[in-house]
Write an enzyme that holds these catalytic residues in place. Sequence first.
Site, PDB file in Angstrom:
ATOM      1  CE  LYS A  67      -2.220  -1.391   3.691  1.00  0.00           C
ATOM      2  NZ  LYS A  67      -1.506  -2.699   3.793  1.00  0.00           N
ATOM      3  CB  THR A  68       3.726   2.320   2.129  1.00  0.00           C
ATOM      4  OG1 THR A  68       2.975   2.004   3.297  1.00  0.00           O
ATOM      5  CG2 THR A  68       4.525   3.578   2.354  1.00  0.00           C
ATOM      6  NE  ARG A 220       6.561  -4.265   5.763  1.00  0.00           N
ATOM      7  CZ  ARG A 220       5.411  -3.604   5.910  1.00  0.00           C
ATOM      8  NH1 ARG A 220       4.420  -4.138   6.579  1.00  0.00           N
ATOM      9  NH2 ARG A 220       5.273  -2.415   5.390  1.00  0.00           N
TER      10      ARG A 220
HETATM   11  P1  ADP Z   1       2.108  -1.887   3.221  1.00  0.00           P
HETATM   12  O1  ADP Z   1       2.115  -0.390   3.121  1.00  0.00           O
HETATM   13  O2  ADP Z   1       0.945  -2.519   2.515  1.00  0.00           O
HETATM   14  O3  ADP Z   1       2.262  -2.402   4.626  1.00  0.00           O
HETATM   15  P2  ADP Z   1       4.620  -1.686   1.794  1.00  0.00           P
HETATM   16  O4  ADP Z   1       4.215  -0.903   0.613  1.00  0.00           O
HETATM   17  O5  ADP Z   1       5.360  -0.956   2.878  1.00  0.00           O
HETATM   18  O6  ADP Z   1       3.372  -2.462   2.414  1.00  0.00           O
HETATM   19  O7  ADP Z   1       5.506  -2.912   1.250  1.00  0.00           O
HETATM   20  C1  ADP Z   1       6.411  -3.618   2.082  1.00  0.00           C
HETATM   21  C2  ADP Z   1       7.639  -4.014   1.291  1.00  0.00           C
HETATM   22  O8  ADP Z   1       7.265  -5.037   0.382  1.00  0.00           O
HETATM   23  C3  ADP Z   1       8.231  -2.875   0.464  1.00  0.00           C
HETATM   24  O9  ADP Z   1       9.476  -2.554   0.926  1.00  0.00           O
HETATM   25  C4  ADP Z   1       8.389  -3.405  -0.926  1.00  0.00           C
HETATM   26  O10 ADP Z   1       9.761  -3.560  -1.203  1.00  0.00           O
HETATM   27  C5  ADP Z   1       7.791  -4.784  -0.917  1.00  0.00           C
HETATM   28  N1  ADP Z   1       6.683  -4.879  -1.874  1.00  0.00           N
HETATM   29  C6  ADP Z   1       5.364  -4.721  -1.592  1.00  0.00           C
HETATM   30  N2  ADP Z   1       4.620  -4.923  -2.694  1.00  0.00           N
HETATM   31  C7  ADP Z   1       5.488  -5.214  -3.689  1.00  0.00           C
HETATM   32  C8  ADP Z   1       5.313  -5.529  -5.080  1.00  0.00           C
HETATM   33  N3  ADP Z   1       4.102  -5.626  -5.616  1.00  0.00           N
HETATM   34  N4  ADP Z   1       6.402  -5.754  -5.807  1.00  0.00           N
HETATM   35  C9  ADP Z   1       7.634  -5.701  -5.254  1.00  0.00           C
HETATM   36  N5  ADP Z   1       7.858  -5.415  -3.954  1.00  0.00           N
HETATM   37  C10 ADP Z   1       6.804  -5.178  -3.167  1.00  0.00           C
END
Ligand code: ADP
Length: 362
Positions: A67-68, A220
Amino acid sequence: MAEPSLVAAGEEPEERAIEAALRPKNLDDFVGQHRVRKQLSLVLKASRMRGRTADHVLFSGPPGLGKTTLAMIVAAEMNAPLRLSSGPAIQHAGDLAAILSSLSEGEVLFLDEIHRMSRPAEEMLYMAMEDFRVDIVVGKGAGATAIPLELPPFTLVGATTRAGLLPGPLRDRFGFTGHLEFYSVPELELVLRRSAGLLDLKVNSAGFTEIAGRSRGTPRIANRLLRRVRDWALVHGIEQIDARAASAALDMYEVDKKGLDRLDRSVLEALITKFGGGPVGLSTLAIAVGEETETVETVAEPFLVREGLLGRTPRGRIAMAPAWTHLGYAIPSGVFAQEQLELFEPDSDAAAAAGEWGPESQ
Ligand code: ADP
């Protein structure tokens, strides 16, 4: 109290820095989530063609699914600056007013855990999202006056692990909502391949498959396990990581083939050996494994329920048939299969099993 588990480890500064380095920077590098990616790409392209600020966007889904990362991609694709904040950080309407009034035109405001914002701030946000205007209340009681403040057009990107908790009026103000799903093993292999490239690590196909299979459908976690395997390989002088090395490393960190860690297994083990498979109340179960009730409920349970290993029933938690097999026990007669459980599971629990995630889920 037991040590923190590997799959649910907290986010230390070092972890955040590495995570930032591994984040895909554009939609093309973002693995999986095809539907959301396609739709989002269209929304952003259309906004660029009209020369307008992009519509407000909401991303929902369990932690660690991107999401982030997507919020950052929205800003990058719109060539706009990005401001990061979160629901818990905005406890007063004034906190939000301060952020909104300092936004520049076209800026992307990312609000993580948006469902945890306070009520007054939420109400202020409605007006800001719709009319790009807020009313700043000055004074108290009968003498209070509202001073309207115009805002530059901005894009709000909200993220939530609990879409169901978002009030309807807030949800309706997002022009696009993307729900992120857990990733398949082949998708996680792609995530790992990309990360291994960035970390300059040599891993063969079978090695990627082994790590991906233990990553709980979550990028993650996949990246976190990859780093632990890297450490193990370094210490053992292994240059190319294969399935055997990955397996040995993750066994050492007590992350098993299904992605269960020590806490998950001790919850199931206690259910089976101390309570005959249940049903047993959550707090009793937590005491039996020496953990806080909240830890068992929010860290271990969502995954165990999703995997069909643990069931929530009105009378307490039960170990499902696959849990007995997974831990090497014979399934006694009378143990529930998933289909039977669903027959008498109340709706709220079914919802919990299907869509309640995250450290704050109650
Ligand atoms: P959330 O905000 O949903 O908790 P994040 O966006 O912080 O998740 O993602 C966590 C980690 O996972 C990031 O550092 C990223 O490197 C990896 N990641 C998440 N989604 C993907 C994706 N679709 N492709 C590659 N890496 C991803």
